[in-house]
Each structure stands twice: as structure tokens, then as C-alpha cells.
Design an enzyme around this catalytic site. Sequence first.
Site, mmCIF file in Angstrom:
data_model
loop_
_atom_site.group_PDB
_atom_site.id
_atom_site.type_symbol
_atom_site.label_atom_id
_atom_site.label_comp_id
_atom_site.label_asym_id
_atom_site.label_seq_id
_atom_site.Cartn_x
_atom_site.Cartn_y
_atom_site.Cartn_z
ATOM 1 N N SER A 152 0.789 -1.215 0.131
ATOM 2 C CA SER A 152 -0.146 0.080 0.130
ATOM 3 C C SER A 152 0.920 1.240 -0.005
ATOM 4 O O SER A 152 2.142 1.191 0.480
ATOM 5 C CB SER A 152 -0.735 0.191 1.370
ATOM 6 O OG SER A 152 -1.368 1.211 1.482
ATOM 7 N N TYR A 165 -0.666 -0.334 9.911
ATOM 8 C CA TYR A 165 -1.079 -0.995 8.550
ATOM 9 C C TYR A 165 0.155 -0.603 7.552
ATOM 10 O O TYR A 165 0.797 -1.328 6.773
ATOM 11 C CB TYR A 165 -2.370 -0.122 8.044
ATOM 12 C CG TYR A 165 -2.764 -0.326 6.670
ATOM 13 C CD1 TYR A 165 -3.505 -1.582 6.219
ATOM 14 C CD2 TYR A 165 -2.460 0.340 5.696
ATOM 15 C CE1 TYR A 165 -3.836 -1.890 5.174
ATOM 16 C CE2 TYR A 165 -2.761 0.087 4.184
ATOM 17 C CZ TYR A 165 -3.521 -1.073 4.136
ATOM 18 O OH TYR A 165 -4.279 -1.367 2.726
ATOM 19 N N LYS A 169 2.526 -3.330 5.662
ATOM 20 C CA LYS A 169 2.640 -3.146 4.260
ATOM 21 C C LYS A 169 4.109 -2.760 3.673
ATOM 22 O O LYS A 169 4.393 -3.460 2.698
ATOM 23 C CB LYS A 169 1.620 -2.184 3.613
ATOM 24 C CG LYS A 169 0.190 -2.394 3.823
ATOM 25 C CD LYS A 169 0.045 -3.770 3.298
ATOM 26 C CE LYS A 169 -1.706 -3.905 2.876
ATOM 27 N NZ LYS A 169 -1.973 -5.060 2.635
#
Length: 308
Positions: A152, A165, A169
Amino acid sequence: MSIAFDGRVAIVTGAGVGLGRSHALGLAARGAKVVVNDLGTATDGTGESSAAAQSVVEEIRAAGGEAMAHGANVTDAAQVQDMVDKAIATWGKVDILVCNAGILRDKTFAKMELSDFSSVVDVHLMGSVVPTKALWEHFRTQQYGRIVYTTSASGLYGNFGQANYGAAKAALVGLMNVLCQEGAKYDIRANLLAPTAATRMTEGLLPQQVLDLLRPETITPGLLTLLHEDAPSRMILGAGGGCFTETRIYETPGLAFADDELDPDTIHSRMDKIRSEEGQQIMPGAFAQTRKYAAMAAALRGIDLEEK
């Protein structure tokens, strides 16, 4: 040559909705037999349901394809192994792994509980490691494997409120970099997809007009190019709204400092030169950087390094 997956078997995690569903349908439409994996949780990872995965299987079968649903928790090694074993028992092999499953628990780092940090890292990172480990020897033995992990922009570039997150990622970049080297002689190719899509995870974050442009179906064609027989390896493919890019990690040429210059004041005074992008290059591996630094240091000191 048209990209097709006839005779190939694929596992797609998080394939009940959104991007995963689009990926599963896209693979099936071009001939792949597909394991539709989804635990059926909410975006924060709570709850379980098999309905979404089974619905995708029915879509594939209605279109004349072959598919099965499996609700393995991608962080549970035993459940993932059961999924792999059932796919091989049914179709004889697995050729493709698409790791798409993920959750969100967004908060600023100051307010984030460690449990929320570890849960997100577990699903995105270990939820990619566990299926890969379950398939690794199978891929090595059959001398073929195609893997795509879902990274991401939050990990590549950062995004406020997503420390957990983003960390997970970004970690997938390191995983891909190593596995594409270890798998090269077995024709195992690993790549990353960095999508920007209208999914459950982006609802409420973007205006509807933008979401309409970023449909998952505009991203899946890029994924398919990372999975076919002539796919690249070690590529980070950005995708969104029918737009595709490549993200690369570069290193500047840098500077070598003499022993009497090795102090923070001198280094700080030359930071502009250290950061200069002119002549930057991609490092093919960690030891390429090691050899670069050794050569620079030796050249500055008049040392002739013998090539071995």
C-alpha cells in the site's frame, strides 16, 4: 500472446469482497481454477462468515469456471495447510498465490493500543508469510510459482493514523525482495501490487466521484500481468483507476569520508551531497550495497581491493 491461466490453480486470500473478489473472478475468467479464501470478517477483523466466499464461488461456477471456497484464517498455519492440501487433492497442484486479506484498525500512534498494532501486522504480514510457507516446498518441487503480495501507499509513502497498517505493508517489500532471490532458480516469481481502490476499507475516506473511478475491476488487469508465465519478478506495481506505475527504491551515490572526517558535524555539513539524486541507482541486493561501500572506502584510502 494473450495472457491465460488455463490449467493453473490459484489461491486468493480475502477474496470474498472488493479487490480479492475482483482478482478471483479475473483469474477464473482467464481459465484458472480458484480457491476463494475469506474468513468473512468485518474490516476490523471481527466476526466470521462463509457467505461472501461462497457467493464468489457461485459466480465463477455460473460463468463456467471451477472454484472452491475455504474459510482459513490466513494467520493460522494449520487452517492454511488444510486449504492448500484440499486444493492439491482436488486439482493436483497450486501455481499461484495472491495474498490480499487484510484488516484496518486506524488510530494515531499516540492513541493506538499495542493489541491493535500487532493484530494488523499479524494479518497483513504473517497472513502473507503463512500461506507462502505452506506452498513454498510445493512451488520448489514443481519448479514453478507465482506470488503477489498486496502492499500500500501507506507503507511506501506513509499515511496519518496508519502506523500499524503502514508498517505491515512496508514489511512485505522486504519479504518480496528476499523470496524473489531465493525462489529464482525454481522459477518462483514474487511481486507486489500497490492498489488504490474503492473497497470497504476506503469507503468514507474518499468522495463518491473518486470511488467511482477506483473500482477494483480497474486494478485486477494489472495483477494478472504479475501472475502469468512471463511475469516479472521483484516489481512493485502501483494501480488505480486504470492507471499503472512502478515504484522503485533507489540509493544515491553518496560520499566516502576519511577517518579524520568521521564526525556528525562533517557528515551534517555535507548532507546535501549525500542526498543528491544525481547518479542514483537500484541495488539488486543487500551485498551490492556492501560491495559499493567497501569500494568507495577503499578508493578514498588508496586501497586496491582484489576481486574474488
